[in-house]
Scaffold this motif. Structure first.
Motif, PDB file in Angstrom:
ATOM      1  N   GLN A 107       0.477   5.251 -15.632  1.00  0.00           N
ATOM      2  CA  GLN A 107       0.919   4.718 -14.337  1.00  0.00           C
ATOM      3  C   GLN A 107       1.524   5.822 -13.471  1.00  0.00           C
ATOM      4  O   GLN A 107       1.240   5.923 -12.271  1.00  0.00           O
ATOM      5  CB  GLN A 107       1.933   3.601 -14.554  1.00  0.00           C
ATOM      6  N   LEU A 143       0.161   7.335  -9.826  1.00  0.00           N
ATOM      7  CA  LEU A 143       0.992   7.489  -8.631  1.00  0.00           C
ATOM      8  C   LEU A 143       1.041   8.951  -8.182  1.00  0.00           C
ATOM      9  O   LEU A 143       1.066   9.240  -6.981  1.00  0.00           O
ATOM     10  CB  LEU A 143       2.408   6.967  -8.894  1.00  0.00           C
ATOM     11  N   LEU A 152      -1.952   9.719  -6.071  1.00  0.00           N
ATOM     12  CA  LEU A 152      -1.811   9.283  -4.687  1.00  0.00           C
ATOM     13  C   LEU A 152      -0.935  10.255  -3.889  1.00  0.00           C
ATOM     14  O   LEU A 152      -1.261  10.632  -2.762  1.00  0.00           O
ATOM     15  CB  LEU A 152      -1.192   7.885  -4.637  1.00  0.00           C
ATOM     16  N   SER A 182       1.982  -0.671   1.125  1.00  0.00           N
ATOM     17  CA  SER A 182       1.959  -0.332  -0.307  1.00  0.00           C
ATOM     18  C   SER A 182       0.906  -1.125  -1.079  1.00  0.00           C
ATOM     19  O   SER A 182       0.213  -0.572  -1.944  1.00  0.00           O
ATOM     20  CB  SER A 182       3.349  -0.561  -0.912  1.00  0.00           C
ATOM     21  N   THR A 183       0.764  -2.419  -0.787  1.00  0.00           N
ATOM     22  CA  THR A 183      -0.219  -3.245  -1.504  1.00  0.00           C
ATOM     23  C   THR A 183      -1.632  -2.745  -1.251  1.00  0.00           C
ATOM     24  O   THR A 183      -2.447  -2.618  -2.193  1.00  0.00           O
ATOM     25  CB  THR A 183      -0.105  -4.719  -1.063  1.00  0.00           C
ATOM     26  N   LEU A 186      -2.306   0.599  -3.074  1.00  0.00           N
ATOM     27  CA  LEU A 186      -2.504   0.472  -4.517  1.00  0.00           C
ATOM     28  C   LEU A 186      -3.873  -0.090  -4.879  1.00  0.00           C
ATOM     29  O   LEU A 186      -4.331   0.079  -6.013  1.00  0.00           O
ATOM     30  CB  LEU A 186      -1.403  -0.407  -5.117  1.00  0.00           C
ATOM     31  N   LEU A 232      -6.270   2.356  -6.435  1.00  0.00           N
ATOM     32  CA  LEU A 232      -6.168   2.753  -7.842  1.00  0.00           C
ATOM     33  C   LEU A 232      -6.841   1.776  -8.796  1.00  0.00           C
ATOM     34  O   LEU A 232      -7.082   2.122  -9.952  1.00  0.00           O
ATOM     35  CB  LEU A 232      -4.692   2.910  -8.237  1.00  0.00           C
ATOM     36  N   TYR A 277      -3.197  -0.836 -11.871  1.00  0.00           N
ATOM     37  CA  TYR A 277      -1.991  -0.275 -11.261  1.00  0.00           C
ATOM     38  C   TYR A 277      -1.553  -1.059 -10.016  1.00  0.00           C
ATOM     39  O   TYR A 277      -0.752  -0.567  -9.221  1.00  0.00           O
ATOM     40  CB  TYR A 277      -2.241   1.192 -10.877  1.00  0.00           C
ATOM     41  N   SER A 278      -2.026  -2.289  -9.858  1.00  0.00           N
ATOM     42  CA  SER A 278      -1.806  -3.043  -8.621  1.00  0.00           C
ATOM     43  C   SER A 278      -0.361  -3.518  -8.437  1.00  0.00           C
ATOM     44  O   SER A 278       0.046  -3.830  -7.320  1.00  0.00           O
ATOM     45  CB  SER A 278      -2.749  -4.250  -8.567  1.00  0.00           C
ATOM     46  N   LEU A 283       2.487  -1.906  -8.764  1.00  0.00           N
ATOM     47  CA  LEU A 283       3.474  -0.826  -8.623  1.00  0.00           C
ATOM     48  C   LEU A 283       3.902  -0.629  -7.167  1.00  0.00           C
ATOM     49  O   LEU A 283       4.052   0.492  -6.692  1.00  0.00           O
ATOM     50  CB  LEU A 283       2.888   0.486  -9.171  1.00  0.00           C
ATOM     51  N   THR A 284       4.163  -1.741  -6.439  1.00  0.00           N
ATOM     52  CA  THR A 284       4.495  -1.632  -5.019  1.00  0.00           C
ATOM     53  C   THR A 284       5.825  -0.919  -4.780  1.00  0.00           C
ATOM     54  O   THR A 284       5.945  -0.100  -3.861  1.00  0.00           O
ATOM     55  CB  THR A 284       4.540  -3.035  -4.382  1.00  0.00           C
ATOM     56  N   VAL A 296       5.464   2.925  -5.966  1.00  0.00           N
ATOM     57  CA  VAL A 296       4.694   3.842  -5.121  1.00  0.00           C
ATOM     58  C   VAL A 296       5.546   4.348  -3.959  1.00  0.00           C
ATOM     59  O   VAL A 296       5.440   5.515  -3.546  1.00  0.00           O
ATOM     60  CB  VAL A 296       3.402   3.165  -4.608  1.00  0.00           C
TER      61      VAL A 296
END
Length: 438
Positions: free
Chosen positions: A268, A272, A275, A330-331, A334, A337, A341-342, A344-345, A348
């Motif tokens: 994870q 990140l 990104l 953020s959504t 993500l 990815l 990893y969806s 992790l708002t 991130v």
């Protein structure tokens, strides 16, 4: 009338300087946006093709590659930039500086490998990698390691002369080559060592081309000079302790999550990181356009302070815009990815805050070291270690969010220390006559 006005503007020094900056920023900016877009596509391709456990190994391998490179540099590239800034108009003398730096780099590389490889092997085994996979990942790092070492030095001469175009073209072609090689291999062989090797092999061609570009400004047939070596090593002695510490603190999130967290947590964090690497074009732009010019500035405290404050204001404004954008979207970000990893708002946003603080800290560090200034490691390291110890005491570092929060605190302290030190050194600078070309 229009022709007369145009001629007046063309002969105006401020207009000419502004036009030069617009051209440089536009050319470099477009090239770096393209390069980072390719890099992001390559990174997303790796994330989506590798299983989380395999991607965790990929993350550990790349983290150790960064550590190996920092150890092998030890401040050599900074010393070369500093010494090169003094003789940048003399091809022979600049060649001597480059040759001396390259000679030192090769010797430091051996020590870096001896230290880093056992640590990486332990981490691989700690996360259940087989002996075969561990060895393959280590071997796949070798081309990237040696090419990264020489590549940074090969860019110094054209950067000092602000010959940006060839550097950008080389970077674009290099990254296209990486994407093509990755696309040809990762679908058939979805393993970490294949992805690492695909990123490293094209750099061989890139370095060959960089040597041809830099040959126009530095004579690579020169031999290492003992006096230049002494000057570079003065910087190394001041910067190497901090470099060793940076190997630990700069990747503190990875090290902590690797030891106290889970393999999935490593994956994870690696996702990140991928990104946030999209922001690395800022550091590249800074190192290409801003840093060499700041290095060439005369010892005039007023001018140095004015330029430094302008740079800091620009970095702060840019960071605020980036963080706000990531928080709002953020959504959607993500989704790039994939489903693994969806959720992790929050994480991130924290990661982007860390990246922006890191950009400010690293840029400030580069500015003062380019002037041959260096914080005494007996001051900087205890301050940094104390911040980590304090954070670990009060923050739960077994979770991804806790590790990221700790890193924000560490980066804030680094920014404060670097900015304060630079302001002190500028205040103590003795004024000298300004050159005609800055």
């Amino acid at each position: 009338m229009r022709v007369k006005v145009f001629n007046q503007l063309s002969n105006n020094p401020k207009y000419a300087k502004t036009l030069e900056w617009v051209k440089l920023v536009t050319m470099t900016g477009f090239a770096q946006v393209f390069v980072q877009a390719i890099s992001l596509v390559s990174g997303i391709l790796v994330i989506r093709m590798l299983e989380p456990e395999e991607y965790a190994l990929y993350t550990l391998g790349n983290t150790m590659l960064g550590t190996m490179t920092v150890l092998a540099d030890g401040g050599i590239s900074t010393g070369v930039m500093s010494q090169g800034g003094k003789v940048w108009l003399d091809r022979t003398k600049l060649g001597t500086v480059m040759a001396t730096g390259m000679d030192l780099r090769r010797k430091f590389a051996v020590g870096s490998l001896l230290v880093s490889v056992p640590v990486l092997l332990y981490l691989m085994r700690h996360h259940n990698a087989s002996w075969l996979m561990s060895v393959l990942i280590i071997l796949s790092l070798i081309p990237s390691f040696f090419m990264a070492l020489s590549g940074t030095l090969l860019q110094i001469a054209p950067k000092l002369r602000q010959d940006i175009g060839p550097l950008q073209r080389n970077s674009v072609i290099l990254n296209v080559g990486r994407l093509v090689l990755l696309a040809l291999t990762i679908f058939i062989f979805p393993w970490a060592f294949v992805a690492i090797l695909a990123a490293g092999l094209p750099q061989i061609w890139g370095n060959f081309n960089l040597r041809k570009i830099s040959a126009g400004y530095a004579d690579w047939h020169q031999k290492p000079d003992p006096q230049v070596r002494t000057e570079i090593l003065k910087m190394v002695r001041r910067l190497l302790p901090m470099g060793i510490y940076t190997c630990l603190s700069g990747q503190i999130t990875i090290w902590l999550i690797s030891i106290f967290g889970t393999t999935r947590g490593v994956a994870q964090l690696g996702a990140l990181d991928r990104l946030s690497m999209a922001l690395s074009f800022i550091t590249i732009l800074f190192g290409t356009l801003i840093l060499p010019r700041f290095s060439r500035l005369p010892n005039n405290s007023g001018l140095l302070l004015r330029r430094f404050l302008q740079i800091q204001a620009g970095l702060l404004a840019m960071s605020a815009c980036i963080i706000l954008t990531v928080w709002l979207f953020s959504t959607q970000i993500l989704m790039i990815l994939g489903p693994n990893y969806s959720g992790l708002t929050k994480e991130v946003v924290l990661k982007i805050v860390i990246s922006c603080l890191g950009i400010i800290s690293t840029s400030t560090f580069s500015l003062f070291t380019s002037r041959s200034w260096a914080i005494n490691p007996f001051i900087s390291i205890p301050v940094s270690v104390a911040s980590i110890a304090l954070g670990v005491t009060f923050i739960d570092v077994s979770s991804l969010g806790g590790v990221l929060t700790l890193n924000i605190m560490i980066q804030l302290i680094q920014v404060t220390m670097n900015v304060t030190y630079t302001l002190i050194k500028i205040r103590r600078t003795n004024n000298s006559t300004l050159p005609t070309e800055i």
